[in-house]
Design an enzyme around this catalytic site. Sequence first.
Site, PDB file in Angstrom:
ATOM      1  N   HIS A   1       0.884  -1.166   0.000  1.00 27.90           N
ATOM      2  CA  HIS A   1       0.000   0.000   0.000  1.00 27.90           C
ATOM      3  C   HIS A   1       0.924   1.220   0.000  1.00 27.90           C
ATOM      4  O   HIS A   1       2.017   1.172   0.576  1.00 27.90           O
ATOM      5  CB  HIS A   1      -0.844   0.102   1.276  1.00 27.90           C
ATOM      6  CG  HIS A   1      -1.742  -1.062   1.542  1.00 27.90           C
ATOM      7  ND1 HIS A   1      -1.318  -2.200   2.155  1.00 27.90           N
ATOM      8  CD2 HIS A   1      -3.069  -1.232   1.296  1.00 27.90           C
ATOM      9  CE1 HIS A   1      -2.339  -3.045   2.278  1.00 27.90           C
ATOM     10  NE2 HIS A   1      -3.408  -2.481   1.761  1.00 27.90           N
TER      11      HIS A   1
ATOM     12  N   ASP B   1       2.512   2.012   3.255  1.00 31.67           N
ATOM     13  CA  ASP B   1       3.417   1.003   3.822  1.00 31.67           C
ATOM     14  C   ASP B   1       4.846   1.428   3.512  1.00 31.67           C
ATOM     15  O   ASP B   1       5.760   1.200   4.314  1.00 31.67           O
ATOM     16  CB  ASP B   1       3.238  -0.374   3.167  1.00 31.67           C
ATOM     17  CG  ASP B   1       1.842  -0.939   3.335  1.00 31.67           C
ATOM     18  OD1 ASP B   1       1.150  -0.525   4.276  1.00 31.67           O
ATOM     19  OD2 ASP B   1       1.466  -1.797   2.508  1.00 31.67           O
TER      20      ASP B   1
END
Length: 441
Positions: A106, A109
Amino acid sequence: MAIIGNTEYFKGIREIKFEGKESDNPLAFKYYNPDFVVAGKSLKDHFKFAVAYWHSFCGKGTDPFGSATQKFLWDKSSDPFQAAKDKADAAFEFITKMGFEYFCFHDYDLIQEGNTLKENEERLSYITDYIKLKQQNSNVKVLWGTANCFSNPIYMNGAATNPEFNILARAGAQVKLALDTTIALDGQNYVFWGGREGYMSLLNTDMKRELDHLGRFLTISKDYARSQGFKGTFFIEPKPMEPTKHQYDFDTATAIGFLKEYGLEDDFKINIEVNHSTLAQHTFQHELCVAANSGMLGSIDANRGDYQNGWDTDQFPNNIYETTEAMLVFLNSGGLKGGGVNFDAKIRRNSTDIDDIFHAHIGGADNFARALITADKILSSSNYSELFKKRYQSFDTGLGKDYENKKLNLIDLYNIANKTKNYKLISGKQELFENIVNQFI
Ligand code: XLS
Ligand code: NI
Ligand code: NI
């Protein structure tokens, strides 16, 4: 082995090798031999194993009842840029030591989310440049990228389905940046998991309007990515609930119906997660089968649930029986269209040693390898396929064949039934089918 960056995070752990099932080295593969060829393809190419950045390098063992238990060496710096680089170093070291080639991420992340959109854009472009450099010095590629449009409190009422337009627009901006990042890192696919695209109560939800907004959102996201030269596949990842009471992409059949309704079926395929299947009261193999039937089996998020719990426990896959049945569908349908097997799984909160994440991924890869090899043996050296086909033999010739060829109408069925004196009751032979699977495991 080359360690890029200054620190070796997984000290004392060497590259994981295939040693076979007689090996008692816990840090070796017992079944996953990357170059072993099954049904004309190496295991490595069948699976394209990927590590989930969020679970393996961002997860810290928090749960709703307690704080972090896992304190990782790469998670020390209070400077978001340094912390992101350390995390990338750890990720690349881990993926390389596992002998895998892919990861999934993501946007946030990769680097901690900032306070403004502008700040986020700068942060993402900074870490993208760093990761690009690391990619040039390794075999590590991106299986898919995605945007986290569910953690930030602004998305409490949804992202693409938010009733407030300005929040939908903000989600659009975030997806644009996540697509840019994925394309810059040469990502092969892009995932939409609609964490908060659903509802908590229908009393306050205009479902039709929200679904129209979501359809339009996916269309313009796809159009933008294509305009930037993105050639990969988009995936919808169905999940029935959690965090919402009801998620619009409830299961594979629902997601396929949605994609067809909005004319997205050529660009999108399905990413099936084991634990999401079971949450939807389906088996993993059911979901694979539904996707494969429509030619839309794109990718897998590998994990498993817990039979006693009703939430997404995201445990590493180790259910050999379940995975073997799934691999029968996988092989029969010709594998994944574009995607791979991403370990969307986390080690338990009380797994706190640095080697636990290795044991977890070794187990997951071995489970899939063993299941695929077993399924291939079932298909190639047992009478499973023959028994399967035999159940439908009445449709292979005569009137059954005419029916399949659309030559019979309802009156024809009426006339045929009037002439039929005896009905054959043909055993389904389920126990025999089950025994064949067991015999080859
Ligand atoms: C959550 C989902 C998520 C997606 C990516 O349950 O599995 O991790 O895979 O957003
Ligand atoms: Ni997932
Ligand atoms: Ni999940």
